[in-house]
Design a protein around this motif. Sequence first.
Motif, PDB file in Angstrom:
ATOM      1  N   GLY A  71       0.794  -1.222   0.000  1.00 34.44           N
ATOM      2  CA  GLY A  71       0.000   0.000   0.000  1.00 34.44           C
ATOM      3  C   GLY A  71       0.825   1.268   0.000  1.00 34.44           C
ATOM      4  O   GLY A  71       0.278   2.373  -0.035  1.00 34.44           O
ATOM      5  N   VAL A  72       2.157   1.145   0.025  1.00 31.92           N
ATOM      6  CA  VAL A  72       3.032   2.318   0.066  1.00 31.92           C
ATOM      7  C   VAL A  72       3.572   2.593  -1.342  1.00 31.92           C
ATOM      8  O   VAL A  72       4.185   1.720  -1.953  1.00 31.92           O
ATOM      9  N   GLY A  79      -1.405  10.326   0.973  1.00 33.28           N
ATOM     10  CA  GLY A  79      -2.031   9.026   1.145  1.00 33.28           C
ATOM     11  C   GLY A  79      -1.186   7.851   0.701  1.00 33.28           C
ATOM     12  O   GLY A  79      -1.619   6.702   0.820  1.00 33.28           O
ATOM     13  N   ILE A  91       1.133   4.905   3.738  1.00 28.19           N
ATOM     14  CA  ILE A  91       0.388   4.183   4.771  1.00 28.19           C
ATOM     15  C   ILE A  91       0.504   2.694   4.473  1.00 28.19           C
ATOM     16  O   ILE A  91      -0.064   2.198   3.499  1.00 28.19           O
ATOM     17  N   ALA A 125      -0.178  -1.206   4.893  1.00 29.91           N
ATOM     18  CA  ALA A 125      -1.332  -2.007   5.321  1.00 29.91           C
ATOM     19  C   ALA A 125      -1.069  -2.665   6.665  1.00 29.91           C
ATOM     20  O   ALA A 125       0.007  -3.218   6.909  1.00 29.91           O
ATOM     21  N   GLY A 146       2.748   5.438   8.436  1.00 31.06           N
ATOM     22  CA  GLY A 146       1.406   5.626   8.981  1.00 31.06           C
ATOM     23  C   GLY A 146       1.451   6.152  10.396  1.00 31.06           C
ATOM     24  O   GLY A 146       2.137   5.597  11.258  1.00 31.06           O
ATOM     25  N   PHE A 181      -1.893   1.803  11.853  1.00 31.79           N
ATOM     26  CA  PHE A 181      -0.711   1.790  10.992  1.00 31.79           C
ATOM     27  C   PHE A 181       0.564   2.238  11.699  1.00 31.79           C
ATOM     28  O   PHE A 181       1.627   2.268  11.088  1.00 31.79           O
ATOM     29  N   PRO A 189      -4.145  -3.243  -0.827  1.00 29.02           N
ATOM     30  CA  PRO A 189      -3.780  -2.131   0.070  1.00 29.02           C
ATOM     31  C   PRO A 189      -3.601  -0.791  -0.625  1.00 29.02           C
ATOM     32  O   PRO A 189      -3.673   0.253   0.027  1.00 29.02           O
ATOM     33  N   LYS A 248      -6.657   1.201   0.035  1.00 28.72           N
ATOM     34  CA  LYS A 248      -7.200   1.185   1.390  1.00 28.72           C
ATOM     35  C   LYS A 248      -6.569   2.307   2.208  1.00 28.72           C
ATOM     36  O   LYS A 248      -6.617   3.452   1.825  1.00 28.72           O
ATOM     37  N   GLY A 249      -5.987   1.981   3.320  1.00 32.92           N
ATOM     38  CA  GLY A 249      -5.363   3.005   4.158  1.00 32.92           C
ATOM     39  C   GLY A 249      -6.354   3.810   4.968  1.00 32.92           C
ATOM     40  O   GLY A 249      -6.205   5.031   5.106  1.00 32.92           O
ATOM     41  N   CYS A 270      -7.642   5.001   8.334  1.00 33.26           N
ATOM     42  CA  CYS A 270      -7.330   5.032   9.757  1.00 33.26           C
ATOM     43  C   CYS A 270      -8.630   4.844  10.537  1.00 33.26           C
ATOM     44  O   CYS A 270      -9.712   5.206  10.058  1.00 33.26           O
ATOM     45  N   ASP A 299      -1.463  12.607   5.279  1.00 34.09           N
ATOM     46  CA  ASP A 299      -2.269  11.530   4.706  1.00 34.09           C
ATOM     47  C   ASP A 299      -3.474  12.033   3.924  1.00 34.09           C
ATOM     48  O   ASP A 299      -4.444  11.291   3.701  1.00 34.09           O
TER      49      ASP A 299
END
Length: 592
Positions: A96-97, A103, A106, A108, A134, A139, A468, A471-472, A474, A490
């Motif tokens: 997810g990065v 954004g 972050i 997963a 995160g 995260f 991911p 997603k992210g 929080c 974020d």
Amino acid sequence: MTINTSLLLSSAIIGSSVISCNKNDKKNSEQPNIIFIITDDQGYGDIGFHGNPYIKTPVLDRLAKQSVRLSQFYACPVSAPTRACLMTGRYAYRTGVYDTYNGGAIMATEEITIAEALKQQGYKTGIIGKWHLGDNYPFRAQDQGFDECFVHGGGGIGQQGDAEENFSNPDSSYFNPVISRNGNPEKTKGYCTDVFTDEAIRFVQQNQKNPFFLYLAYNAPHTPLQVKGDDLARYDSVRLDTSIYPSGGYPLMMNENDYENAKRVYAMVSCIDDNIGRLWQTLRDLQIEENTIIIFMTDNGPQNYRYRGGLRGKKSTVFEGGIRVPFYIYWKGHLTENKEISEPAAAIDVLPTICAITSTPLPSSQKIDGTNLYPLITGKAEQLAERSLFFVWSRGFIEPYYNIAVRKGEWKIIGETPYYMGDTALQLYYLTTDPFEKNNQAQKYPAKVTRLRKEFDAWYSSIISSPPLLKGYCIIGTPHENPVILTRQDWHGARGKYWERPDGFGWWNVTISRTASYSFELRFKEKISNKGKALVRLGSTQRSMLNNDTTSRAVYLPPFRINAGDYKLEAWYEAKGEIISPMYIHVTAIDE
């Protein structure tokens, strides 16, 4: 996310998701301590051992001479992706990065980190410095396996994602910064590098009788280039002259600003060097040096034009100067000193290598992209099986074939071109004879370009659909973090890239964990100069607050009820036809 240690390998989660790296697991008391040191924006050339005639790094030079060195070790072009790779053994995009903010930084919560894996073996785990994967539950570093966390926020001290006091003092944020200790802000005293090392020494002293994993992630020499006066004084008489640099490398052009920045970076690195020396001496004083592995690397190339050992490019590029970094591994009495390995390796190899050294199970429920380097390091293997390594970065998601690279063996393709230009626009270099990437051989070997481009296409297809990436979210309303402080780090959205500007605009992906009432405090960079109203919107739920106070930087919205669910959270201030976005939002769940 942290694994419940009480379940151990008998749990359905862990028992079905690990495979052993080594059948002969050691007892915890026999396992080595690990200190993993990573610096921020320190390039390959920012060490005296690598031929820099000006920088003063006697400790790092000695560490290099006494270590096994991986001379062709690669990071990602920028910070957060490198950290995701080394933490998980996976390409960052699977986790997810994909970027440093907006954004994209972050990781997963489902990812299994080095810290989580080592905790299963009885290790005490600690992180000091920079996390950058995160800042909100679930995260945070403490949610991802670290027992002790002493970290700044976002991507750097004083940035938009850091503690508000640090952000509000941009000219001195590296001095006496506010640092989060296990989620609680703590005012410190001293220069950030010294503060982090003091904390590292304390961690080592307190955990000397147990196996520990210490991830020491210095934020220096990242900008702003704030440095102690006595460190800068070491370079007062230095007059940088690029003409004395070794010939044959990629041309380096520096202006007066580059010269000044380089001296400040060198002063910051010298401070790091001193502090690594203090930590190293602590191991000797405690008589645990022979049972402690020290690993040193940096997260990407230099952010400014300065000595790079002849390499082409800098931070954010996929040329060697942007992604090739130092990697030293030292274990007194166990590893051969002053040994150099030229086999290509990368940050994705860190987790499987540490797992092998410590006989720690690897996660098997997720694809591990990296390779165990330990046989290579110990001399039990002369080379790795040939593989391709992939590098890419852009603001936002990956764009074929913009700023991409594939290295396989001694060949490397580089793309600096839009997707519609075709293979003829790609570049090809043979690094054995052309380590400085000066001679493009794409026209001479078009078939090789096409083969490597197809490998990139297959890799791209395998990672671009990683769940991911979209997603992210929080989680708000849990006892793990209340209030939740949201920052522009974020923000999502195209205008979220303007995170420094008052008129920037973005949204946060959030999960409201339970139906309840929540209050919102919107905090702005400057005092609100005009009467107006503040607004908060989560999906179709919107509330506003009229404001007549022009002496404050904050507007408070009393609690209102929000149903549990996933939302796009937006907040802004309207006055005289203008929209101003907050720098921070404090969201508090109110017990009813």
